[in-house]
Design a protein around this motif. Structure first.
Motif: not given
Ligand code: GLU
Length: 501
Positions: A19, A21-23, A55, A207, A225, A229
């Motif tokens: 996946r 998963a952008p904020s 996200e 998060y 990612r 992270h």
């Molecule tokens: N929403 C997080 C971000 O944009 C996603 C991090 C992830 O992939 O777990 O950095």
């Protein structure tokens, strides 16, 4: 050989689910685009599924238009998703703001199992405690004051309406071990992790918690990612453990730095995919460049089509060293893709940009409708495509075919004090181009004859004519340009320039 090895690797199978998963806090950054692309490549390679999850729990920071901005940039790059907010899927909804009740349900489960607890400590009090610890040079983590509250205390606080958060109870004396594809074996002692918040006082999940719940429920097998992270991963593994689920495999991508070794920012050039599109980069070139950021296949190969990449991409060849963003390389790649583009495709791209900006009614516009536009562009494109590195450069290179030209003072004075007689040459050129001319070969022949007749070097004659018809020191190849411009306009410009001298 390598391919066979990858086939045997059990991480490549069609149950793979990854996946992005952008904020949605802004445009799609070059670094996030790389994350999305590596996930996508891995899914294609594994015959698996690529999921887009938005996200957006942190509602205040999110703006609806940025969700579209991100999705449009992904689409422009050709990174399409199998499941996502717009296309749906079996594990939706794919926006965290629509999953709030799911997070509540699992938080309740963790509370019931005493793996989480309510904390009524106010942010002000916690801030003070932290300051005191820092002053005394002591390591700070939450002191678990609220873990000791009795059921009665908790009920009293709830009745009084005191704000609370839900904290995850980090197990004592445990070592969290995991293997990151890029960074290798990592071990973290739980004594350095405080009981972190999983649900904020406004009821929204944090998060680290929501991402894990989603990754579990969406059956994500590989998390790929950004390196930023990596430090969140131990906390996330604790949540997997608490929910008795197996964590996915983790791959953290190295940071992208500017050429000066600092974090990539606007100072280093454009960093949003949207601006690359506006500046006239081709998605193929951007994708090819993204693939090179932290990943390499052999020493020398740099040009990869999407299909090549799907075949060759391999998580194990991701480099731990931060990648350095090299704008000139991207530019070079883009020039390569423009030169090798199909003329029809290039025409459509250039036309689209033109039609967005052109005002057919303006006095400065030489063409009055779209009627002959295709025909004209069909001639222009083969002439110009060798040079420009971006479509923006194409725009300016071809602009004098479609718009009136303006001579700058520099251009007007360019031949002043030079030993050549500009007027004489221009008169000669007007004369020799007034005769029957069919194509660029005739034009060249006539101008070479002029050079002999006036005993002026051909290079100087060409330079003067270029400046007169293009109001610039650079133009597409001269004879072809004159041919496309046509006799009437060429002569008009030569005369106009002569009159200015
Ligand atoms: N929403 C997080 C971000 O944009 C996603 C991090 C992830 O992939 O777990 O950095």
């Amino acid at each position: 050989m390598i391919l066979n090895k990858q086939m045997e690797d059990k991480s490549y199978n069609n149950n793979t689910r990854v996946r992005f998963a952008p904020s949605p806090t802004g445009f799609l950054h070059i670094g996030s685009a790389r994350t999305a692309f590596f996930n996508w490549l891995f899914a294609q390679k594994s015959n698996g599924k690529f999921i887009l999850r938005i996200e957006d729990t942190d509602i205040a920071r999110h703006q609806e238009n940025t969700v579209n901005l991100i999705m449009n940039s992904l689409k422009w790059l050709g990174i399409n998703w199998d499941e996502g907010p717009d296309v749906g899927g079996d594990y939706g909804p794919y926006r965290q703001s629509m999953r709030i009740n799911i997070y509540k349900e699992y938080a309740q489960k963790l509370l019931n199992e005493k793996k989480a607890y309510l904390c009524f400590c106010s942010p002000e009090v916690l801030k003070k405690k932290k300051e005191v610890a820092l002053k005394a040079d002591k390591f700070y983590r939450y002191d678990r004051k609220c873990l000791k509250l009795s059921r009665k205390d908790i009920n009293q606080n709830l009745n009084k309406g005191i704000d609370y958060v839900i904290r995850f109870l980090v197990p004592d004396n445990k070592i969290i071990n995991f293997n990151d594809t890029v960074y290798g074996q990592i071990s973290i002692d739980t004594k350095i992790i405080e009981d972190f918040i999983i649900v904020r006082s406004n009821g929204l999940a944090t998060y680290n918690y929501s991402a894990v719940i989603d990754d579990i429920l969406m059956k994500i097998t590989h998390v790929i990612r950004g390196e930023d992270h990596l430090s969140n991963t131990p906390k996330q593994i604790l949540i997997y453990n608490a929910l008795n689920t197996k964590p996915p495999s983790f791959t953290h991508l190295p940071m992208i730095l500017g050429q000066d070794g600092t974090k990539l920012s606007k100072r280093h050039g454009s960093i949003s995919i949207e601006s690359y599109k506006d500046e006239g980069f081709l998605p193929e070139a951007v994708l090819n460049y993204l693939a090179l950021l932290g990943w390499s296949y052999g020493e020398k190969t740099t040009i990869f089509s999407k299909d090549d990449l799907i075949k060759k991409f391999n998580l194990n060849s991701i480099n731990k060293k931060p990648a350095k963003f090299d704008y000139s390389k991207l530019l070079w790649l883009n020039g390569h893709y423009i030169r090798n583009s199909d003329n029809e495709i290039l025409k459509e791209l250039i036309k689209e940009r033109m039609l967005k900006n052109i005002n057919f009614k303006s006095d400065d516009t030489l063409i009055k409708s779209t009627e002959n536009l295709d025909e004209k562009l069909d001639k222009i494109i083969p002439l110009i495509k060798e040079r420009p590195k971006t479509l923006q450069e194409c725009d300016s290179l071809i602009s004098p075919f479609f718009f009136k030209i303006k001579y700058s003072t520099e251009i007007i004075n360019y031949f002043k004090n030079k030993e050549i007689s500009a007027t004489k040459i221009l008169n000669g050129a007007i004369n020799s181009l007034s005769g029957p001319i069919v194509n660029s070969e005739d034009i060249e022949k006539n101008l070479r004859l002029l050079s002999e007749k006036l005993d002026v070097s051909f290079r100087k004659i060409a330079e003067l004519i270029r400046i007169a018809i293009w109001a610039s020191k650079v133009s597409p190849p001269l004879f072809g340009t004159i041919e496309i411009l046509g006799k009437e306009l060429t002569l008009e410009r030569l005369k106009n320039y002569k009159n200015l001298l």
